[in-house]
Design a protein around this motif. Structure first.
Motif, mmCIF file in Angstrom:
data_model
loop_
_atom_site.group_PDB
_atom_site.id
_atom_site.type_symbol
_atom_site.label_atom_id
_atom_site.label_comp_id
_atom_site.label_asym_id
_atom_site.label_seq_id
_atom_site.Cartn_x
_atom_site.Cartn_y
_atom_site.Cartn_z
ATOM 1 N N PHE A 131 0.849 -1.191 0.000
ATOM 2 C CA PHE A 131 0.000 0.000 0.000
ATOM 3 C C PHE A 131 0.890 1.248 0.000
ATOM 4 C CE2 PHE A 131 -3.430 2.771 1.415
ATOM 5 C CZ PHE A 131 -4.494 2.230 0.721
ATOM 6 N N PRO A 132 0.520 2.294 -0.759
ATOM 7 C CA PRO A 132 1.344 3.515 -0.797
ATOM 8 C C PRO A 132 1.507 4.134 0.587
ATOM 9 C CG PRO A 132 -0.397 3.602 -2.450
ATOM 10 C CD PRO A 132 -0.642 2.383 -1.614
ATOM 11 N N LYS A 133 2.609 4.840 0.771
ATOM 12 C CA LYS A 133 2.914 5.464 2.058
ATOM 13 C C LYS A 133 1.902 6.569 2.366
ATOM 14 C CE LYS A 133 6.384 7.816 4.694
ATOM 15 N NZ LYS A 133 7.008 9.085 4.687
ATOM 16 N N ILE A 134 1.460 6.573 3.620
ATOM 17 C CA ILE A 134 0.544 7.608 4.097
ATOM 18 C C ILE A 134 1.262 8.389 5.187
ATOM 19 C CG2 ILE A 134 -1.648 8.086 5.241
ATOM 20 C CD1 ILE A 134 -2.734 5.497 4.090
ATOM 21 N N ASN A 135 1.307 9.705 5.041
ATOM 22 C CA ASN A 135 1.898 10.547 6.077
ATOM 23 C C ASN A 135 0.915 10.649 7.232
ATOM 24 O OD1 ASN A 135 4.126 11.119 4.393
ATOM 25 N ND2 ASN A 135 2.922 12.679 3.356
ATOM 26 N N PRO A 136 1.392 10.531 8.481
ATOM 27 C CA PRO A 136 0.469 10.532 9.619
ATOM 28 C C PRO A 136 -0.181 11.897 9.851
ATOM 29 C CG PRO A 136 2.726 10.594 10.391
ATOM 30 C CD PRO A 136 2.787 10.423 8.893
ATOM 31 N N ALA A 137 -1.243 11.874 10.638
ATOM 32 C CA ALA A 137 -1.921 13.115 11.028
ATOM 33 C C ALA A 137 -1.019 13.890 11.987
ATOM 34 C CB ALA A 137 -3.250 12.796 11.692
ATOM 35 N N ILE A 138 -1.229 15.198 12.044
ATOM 36 C CA ILE A 138 -0.417 16.070 12.888
ATOM 37 C C ILE A 138 -1.319 16.758 13.910
ATOM 38 C CG2 ILE A 138 1.146 18.057 12.942
ATOM 39 C CD1 ILE A 138 2.355 15.738 11.422
ATOM 40 N N LYS A 139 -0.923 16.706 15.170
ATOM 41 C CA LYS A 139 -1.626 17.412 16.248
ATOM 42 C C LYS A 139 -0.593 18.219 17.009
ATOM 43 C CE LYS A 139 -5.186 18.215 18.902
ATOM 44 N NZ LYS A 139 -6.362 18.876 18.423
ATOM 45 N N ARG A 140 -0.706 19.531 16.940
ATOM 46 C CA ARG A 140 0.209 20.446 17.625
ATOM 47 C C ARG A 140 1.661 20.200 17.241
ATOM 48 N NH1 ARG A 140 -2.284 22.519 23.058
ATOM 49 N NH2 ARG A 140 -0.625 23.962 22.646
ATOM 50 N N GLY A 141 1.874 19.904 15.959
ATOM 51 C CA GLY A 141 3.224 19.715 15.440
ATOM 52 C C GLY A 141 3.809 18.330 15.655
ATOM 53 N N ILE A 142 3.026 17.413 16.210
ATOM 54 C CA ILE A 142 3.519 16.071 16.517
ATOM 55 C C ILE A 142 2.703 15.051 15.718
ATOM 56 C CG2 ILE A 142 3.839 14.352 18.348
ATOM 57 C CD1 ILE A 142 3.979 16.723 20.310
ATOM 58 N N PRO A 143 3.372 14.096 15.038
ATOM 59 C CA PRO A 143 2.625 13.040 14.342
ATOM 60 C C PRO A 143 1.855 12.190 15.352
ATOM 61 C CG PRO A 143 4.935 13.030 13.684
ATOM 62 C CD PRO A 143 4.803 13.977 14.823
ATOM 63 N N VAL A 144 0.603 11.894 15.044
ATOM 64 C CA VAL A 144 -0.243 11.124 15.955
ATOM 65 C C VAL A 144 -0.908 9.964 15.227
ATOM 66 C CG1 VAL A 144 -0.731 13.029 17.547
ATOM 67 C CG2 VAL A 144 -2.203 12.673 15.563
ATOM 68 N N LYS A 145 -1.346 8.987 16.005
ATOM 69 C CA LYS A 145 -2.053 7.827 15.473
ATOM 70 C C LYS A 145 -3.507 8.219 15.205
ATOM 71 C CE LYS A 145 -3.597 3.275 17.000
ATOM 72 N NZ LYS A 145 -3.548 2.312 18.095
ATOM 73 N N THR A 146 -4.033 7.755 14.059
ATOM 74 C CA THR A 146 -5.436 8.003 13.739
ATOM 75 C C THR A 146 -6.100 6.694 13.334
ATOM 76 O OG1 THR A 146 -4.776 8.610 11.490
ATOM 77 C CG2 THR A 146 -5.226 10.399 12.999
ATOM 78 N N GLU A 147 -7.388 6.606 13.633
ATOM 79 C CA GLU A 147 -8.182 5.438 13.276
ATOM 80 C C GLU A 147 -9.521 5.913 12.731
ATOM 81 O OE1 GLU A 147 -8.812 2.781 16.554
ATOM 82 O OE2 GLU A 147 -6.691 2.653 17.029
ATOM 83 N N PHE A 148 -9.984 5.235 11.695
ATOM 84 C CA PHE A 148 -11.308 5.526 11.160
ATOM 85 C C PHE A 148 -11.781 4.327 10.354
ATOM 86 C CE2 PHE A 148 -8.038 7.359 8.520
ATOM 87 C CZ PHE A 148 -8.322 6.864 7.266
ATOM 88 N N GLN A 149 -13.052 4.327 10.002
ATOM 89 C CA GLN A 149 -13.639 3.236 9.237
ATOM 90 C C GLN A 149 -14.053 3.725 7.860
ATOM 91 O OE1 GLN A 149 -16.794 1.205 11.232
ATOM 92 N NE2 GLN A 149 -15.599 0.866 13.075
ATOM 93 N N MET A 150 -13.853 2.858 6.873
ATOM 94 C CA MET A 150 -14.256 3.165 5.504
ATOM 95 C C MET A 150 -14.990 1.965 4.923
ATOM 96 S SD MET A 150 -11.324 5.198 3.494
ATOM 97 C CE MET A 150 -12.491 5.523 2.188
ATOM 98 N N PRO A 151 -16.059 2.191 4.190
ATOM 99 C CA PRO A 151 -16.731 1.085 3.522
ATOM 100 C C PRO A 151 -16.014 0.740 2.212
ATOM 101 C CG PRO A 151 -17.938 3.091 3.149
ATOM 102 C CD PRO A 151 -16.796 3.446 4.071
ATOM 103 N N VAL A 152 -15.880 -0.555 1.946
ATOM 104 C CA VAL A 152 -15.325 -1.013 0.676
ATOM 105 C C VAL A 152 -16.408 -1.852 0.001
ATOM 106 C CG1 VAL A 152 -13.549 -2.402 -0.436
ATOM 107 C CG2 VAL A 152 -12.970 -1.024 1.556
ATOM 108 N N VAL A 153 -16.891 -1.377 -1.134
ATOM 109 C CA VAL A 153 -17.953 -2.062 -1.864
ATOM 110 C C VAL A 153 -17.309 -3.149 -2.718
ATOM 111 C CG1 VAL A 153 -19.819 -1.804 -3.531
ATOM 112 C CG2 VAL A 153 -19.348 0.023 -1.894
ATOM 113 N N LEU A 154 -17.742 -4.402 -2.495
ATOM 114 C CA LEU A 154 -17.187 -5.538 -3.233
ATOM 115 C C LEU A 154 -17.974 -5.833 -4.497
ATOM 116 C CD1 LEU A 154 -16.471 -7.877 -0.215
ATOM 117 C CD2 LEU A 154 -14.845 -6.431 -1.422
#
Length: 156
Positions: A131-154
């Motif tokens: 999978f292509p590289k994803i740059n992390p989210a930034i909170k107050r100048g610091i990279p942070v962990k993020t989680e979310f859900q996405m639907p994938v239609v088969l």
């Protein structure tokens, strides 16, 4: 003249009390600052390199979700999931982007559908390894962990 200088010297030493202010407690300052932070939002969303040139926050977020959705669909479009799990037309995928840009995908399917979770997980891991590289989210100048859900239609 000496008396005036002595008097000014004594007054200047006494006047230092007027500038003496109480310094707030370190813990109190920390608590106040932590209350100001909105922990539900990040300053910058995770991004792909193709979305980095976009300056508008909403457009950058939209670019990220569209690119992620396109990448997931292209990697999972193989018929093996549809053949092994014919009752599935859409899979919710939990996307976890760590602060060091490591991406993890976890399929989420309701318990009402009988399926082999380890088999589905292994298909996901196999398909999404490059999978292509994803740059992390930034909170107050610091990279942070993020989680979310996405639907994938088969199936369409």
């Amino acid at each position: 003249m000496n008396k005036v200088i002595a008097l000014l010297l004594i007054l200047s030493l006494q006047s230092c009390q007027f500038f003496d202010k109480k310094v707030p407690d370190e813990k109190d300052l920390l608590e106040q600052e932590l209350k100001k932070i909105d922990w539900a939002q990040v300053d910058e969303f995770p991004s792909f390199s193709i979305c980095d040139s976009i300056t508008d926050k909403a457009s950058q977020q939209s670019c990220f979700y569209e690119t992620l959705s396109t990448q997931l669909h292209s990697k999972l479009k193989d018929d093996s999931i549809a053949k092994l799990f014919p009752q599935l037309d859409t899979i919710q995928v939990k996307v976890i982007i760590s602060s060091d840009s490591h991406v993890n995908f976890e399929p989420i399917i309701s318990d009402t559908i009988a399926y082999n979770k380890t088999q589905l997980d292994s298909i996901f891991q196999l398909r999404l390894t490059d999978f292509p590289k994803i740059n992390p989210a930034i909170k107050r100048g610091i990279p942070v962990k993020t989680e979310f859900q996405m639907p994938v239609v088969l199936k369409k």
